[in-house]
Design an enzyme around this catalytic site. Structure first.
Site, PDB file in Angstrom:
ATOM      1  N   GLY A  51      41.472  11.931  22.578  1.00  0.00           N
ATOM      2  CA  GLY A  51      42.694  11.559  21.873  1.00  0.00           C
ATOM      3  C   GLY A  51      42.530  11.710  20.363  1.00  0.00           C
ATOM      4  O   GLY A  51      43.441  12.152  19.668  1.00  0.00           O
ATOM      5  N   THR A  52      41.358  11.348  19.878  1.00  0.00           N
ATOM      6  CA  THR A  52      41.109  11.427  18.431  1.00  0.00           C
ATOM      7  C   THR A  52      41.226  12.878  17.953  1.00  0.00           C
ATOM      8  O   THR A  52      41.843  13.153  16.913  1.00  0.00           O
ATOM      9  CB  THR A  52      39.699  10.871  18.115  1.00  0.00           C
ATOM     10  OG1 THR A  52      39.631   9.532  18.605  1.00  0.00           O
ATOM     11  CG2 THR A  52      39.408  10.892  16.627  1.00  0.00           C
ATOM     12  N   ASN A  98      47.802   0.031  21.270  1.00  0.00           N
ATOM     13  CA  ASN A  98      46.661  -0.243  22.144  1.00  0.00           C
ATOM     14  C   ASN A  98      46.302  -1.722  22.214  1.00  0.00           C
ATOM     15  O   ASN A  98      45.737  -2.175  23.202  1.00  0.00           O
ATOM     16  CB  ASN A  98      45.435   0.566  21.691  1.00  0.00           C
ATOM     17  CG  ASN A  98      45.236   0.560  20.192  1.00  0.00           C
ATOM     18  OD1 ASN A  98      46.117   0.961  19.438  1.00  0.00           O
ATOM     19  ND2 ASN A  98      44.103   0.095  19.752  1.00  0.00           N
ATOM     20  N   GLN A 140      48.153   5.626  24.703  1.00  0.00           N
ATOM     21  CA  GLN A 140      48.316   4.449  25.572  1.00  0.00           C
ATOM     22  C   GLN A 140      49.588   4.507  26.411  1.00  0.00           C
ATOM     23  O   GLN A 140      49.719   3.770  27.386  1.00  0.00           O
ATOM     24  CB  GLN A 140      48.324   3.154  24.742  1.00  0.00           C
ATOM     25  CG  GLN A 140      47.001   2.845  24.060  1.00  0.00           C
ATOM     26  CD  GLN A 140      45.870   2.521  25.042  1.00  0.00           C
ATOM     27  OE1 GLN A 140      46.086   2.258  26.223  1.00  0.00           O
ATOM     28  NE2 GLN A 140      44.645   2.544  24.542  1.00  0.00           N
ATOM     29  N   SER A 151      44.914  11.198  25.957  1.00  0.00           N
ATOM     30  CA  SER A 151      43.470  11.056  26.172  1.00  0.00           C
ATOM     31  C   SER A 151      43.197  10.856  27.654  1.00  0.00           C
ATOM     32  O   SER A 151      43.822  10.006  28.293  1.00  0.00           O
ATOM     33  CB  SER A 151      42.958   9.853  25.382  1.00  0.00           C
ATOM     34  OG  SER A 151      41.616   9.598  25.728  1.00  0.00           O
ATOM     35  N   GLY A 152      42.240  11.624  28.194  1.00  0.00           N
ATOM     36  CA  GLY A 152      41.966  11.565  29.631  1.00  0.00           C
ATOM     37  C   GLY A 152      41.432  10.223  30.107  1.00  0.00           C
ATOM     38  O   GLY A 152      41.822   9.737  31.166  1.00  0.00           O
ATOM     39  N   HIS A 153      40.546   9.606  29.302  1.00  0.00           N
ATOM     40  CA  HIS A 153      39.854   8.426  29.838  1.00  0.00           C
ATOM     41  C   HIS A 153      40.729   7.179  29.911  1.00  0.00           C
ATOM     42  O   HIS A 153      40.301   6.152  30.404  1.00  0.00           O
ATOM     43  CB  HIS A 153      38.533   8.161  29.097  1.00  0.00           C
ATOM     44  CG  HIS A 153      38.642   7.618  27.712  1.00  0.00           C
ATOM     45  ND1 HIS A 153      38.395   6.297  27.420  1.00  0.00           N
ATOM     46  CD2 HIS A 153      38.956   8.204  26.528  1.00  0.00           C
ATOM     47  CE1 HIS A 153      38.525   6.104  26.111  1.00  0.00           C
ATOM     48  NE2 HIS A 153      38.869   7.246  25.554  1.00  0.00           N
ATOM     49  N   CYS A 175      37.581  -0.746  19.314  1.00  0.00           N
ATOM     50  CA  CYS A 175      36.871  -0.202  18.160  1.00  0.00           C
ATOM     51  C   CYS A 175      36.628  -1.267  17.099  1.00  0.00           C
ATOM     52  O   CYS A 175      35.775  -1.108  16.251  1.00  0.00           O
ATOM     53  CB  CYS A 175      37.679   0.931  17.540  1.00  0.00           C
ATOM     54  SG  CYS A 175      38.163   2.131  18.761  1.00  0.00           S
TER      55      CYS A 175
HETATM   56  N1  PLP Z   1      44.947   6.439  20.057  1.00  0.00           N
HETATM   57  C1  PLP Z   1      45.070   5.277  20.713  1.00  0.00           C
HETATM   58  C2  PLP Z   1      46.377   4.542  20.656  1.00  0.00           C
HETATM   59  C3  PLP Z   1      43.994   4.754  21.436  1.00  0.00           C
HETATM   60  O1  PLP Z   1      44.128   3.589  22.084  1.00  0.00           O
HETATM   61  C4  PLP Z   1      42.784   5.480  21.460  1.00  0.00           C
HETATM   62  C5  PLP Z   1      41.601   4.931  22.147  1.00  0.00           C
HETATM   63  O2  PLP Z   1      41.468   3.725  22.312  1.00  0.00           O
HETATM   64  C6  PLP Z   1      42.714   6.701  20.770  1.00  0.00           C
HETATM   65  C7  PLP Z   1      43.823   7.150  20.083  1.00  0.00           C
HETATM   66  C8  PLP Z   1      41.475   7.525  20.767  1.00  0.00           C
HETATM   67  O3  PLP Z   1      41.299   8.191  21.986  1.00  0.00           O
HETATM   68  P1  PLP Z   1      39.869   8.793  22.362  1.00  0.00           P
HETATM   69  O4  PLP Z   1      38.988   7.636  22.684  1.00  0.00           O
HETATM   70  O5  PLP Z   1      40.113   9.682  23.538  1.00  0.00           O
HETATM   71  O6  PLP Z   1      39.401   9.559  21.174  1.00  0.00           O
END
Ligand code: PLP
Length: 384
Positions: free
Chosen positions: A71-72, A150, A178, A198-200, A324
């Site tokens: 996702g990042t 999130n 999310q 994001s896949g996970h 995080c």
């Molecule tokens: N954006 C949101 C709203 C998230 O909750 C997260 C992960 O918690 C991310 C981005 C980042 O995703 P990734 O962990 O796949 O980089």
């Protein structure tokens, strides 16, 4: 001890069906999808199948999907693409409650000469739309607003925002990490230009993501290299994980009813019972506009970290604010932006449920958490 996992906004378990479809591509089918031979070509075909499944989850066309590593990366790619397509524009807009994947990038860009507007939210976590619209200028390069938060699960009116932004001719990106898989998403009937996945978070493995890029959106790759992903992301494809994400997307589409009928009901039960049994507890965010799986509850006059540790002893996995930010004693920027009082923000716990949770698990939390809070409060000098 049994693990009771209610931290699905941090990550989700890989669905057995997902693992199963991935395994052959970590074994016998190791061809490079770019190869001319059919051993590689067959793999390329499977990638296209996965692309079609993911596209169908959000009502996009398959060629509007770019696979990324997370996702990042999707967020960074979208924001980078938008600002580099209009290099003369130096104003960018986001909200005060974004995930660090967007927040920290905007803060970085502010040090690189961009003027950043952070749109506030109110006490219920609702976005100040007037503030957003009043701050759009001819110099604005991108507006990036998350679809669902999130930490609180708050959902922003992204379709409505995308239409207003489109009228001004500004690129609109949404971090839907999310939201995807937890609520219906229809990019085809919106004016969203780019959307991160994001896949996970949807029962695929960690290390795979995707970016939706509307046809016609000006785009420049973040990872410059080979011709993969139609020149939109260089690097040999993460084949097995892409195939896993395709399967996870198919499952997510099939699980939409379960989100409402099972996950939503369990979340409501957990929330109602905890509020009934524990004094000085409150929900963070507007109960009407939230993801069905998420609740952020503040227990006043206790440390969230202490609650987490006591729950951990019982096998209960939750989170205090964003995954995080846990590990730091600073209250989360999301709760601070909402104006949650310090005494409550410190004692906030996020429960994020998923399709694998059972009613017995929720009953266990409902039984065990009230005495934990009571014991901690009895040790607190601020509780009388
Ligand atoms: N954006 C949101 C709203 C998230 O909750 C997260 C992960 O918690 C991310 C981005 C980042 O995703 P990734 O962990 O796949 O980089």
């Amino acid at each position: 001890m049994k693990t009771i996992y209610v931290d699905n906004n941090a990550t989700t378990r890989v669905a057995p069906e997902v693992r199963e479809v991935m395994l052959p591509y970590l074994g016998e089918f190791y061809g490079n999808p770019s190869s001319m031979h059919s051993f590689g070509g067959n793999v390329a075909h499977k990638i296209e199948e996965a692309r079609t499944k993911l596209a169908s989850l959000i009502n996009a066309s398959p060629d509007e999907i770019v696979f990324t590593s997370c996702g990042t990366e999707s967020d960074s790619t979208a924001i980078h693409a938008a600002i580099s397509s209009v290099p003369d524009k130096k104003h960018i807009i986001t909200s005060r409650v974004e995930h660090p994947a967007v927040k920290n990038l905007f803060e970085y860009l502010s040090k690189k000469g961009y003027r950043v507007t952070f749109v506030p939210v109110n006490r219920k976590g609702i976005l100040d739309l007037d503030y957003l619209y009043n701050n759009l200028t001819d110099d604005t390069a991108i507006v990036s607003i998350m679809w669902a938060n999130n930490e609180t699960g708050m959902i922003f009116p992204i379709e409505e925002i995308s239409e207003a932004i489109k009228k001004k001719g500004i690129v609109f990106h949404t971090d839907a990490v999310q939201a995807v898989g937890k609520m219906p998403i229809d990019v085809g009937n919106s004016e969203i230009d780019m959307l991160s996945i994001s896949g996970h978070k949807i029962h695929a493995p960690k290390g795979i993501g995707a970016l939706y890029v509307r046809k016609g959106t000006r785009f420049s790759p973040f990872l410059i290299g080979g011709h993969q992903e139609s020149g939109r992301r260089g690097g040999t494809e993460n084949v097995a994980y892409i195939i896993g994400l395709g399967k996870a997307s198919e499952l997510a589409a099939n699980h939409m009813d379960e989100m409402t009928n099972h996950v939503g009901k369990l979340r409501d039960k957990l929330e109602d019972e905890l509020l009934k049994r524990i004094p000085n507890a409150m929900i963070n965010g507007d109960r009407e506009n939230r993801l069905l799986n998420t609740t952020s509850i503040s227990f006043e006059y206790v440390e969230g970290e202490s609650i987490l540790l006591m729950m951990n002893e019982l096998g209960i996995c939750a989170s205090s604010g964003s995954a995080c930010t846990s590990g730091s004693l600073e209250p989360s920027h999301v709760l601070r932006a909402m104006g949650v009082p310090f005494t409550a923000a410190h004692g906030s716990i996020r429960f994020s449920l998923g399709i694998y949770n059972t009613e017995e698990e929720i009953d266990f939390i409902i039984e065990k958490l009230p005495p934990i809070i009571e014991n901690l409060r009895n040790m607190s000098p601020f509780w009388k």
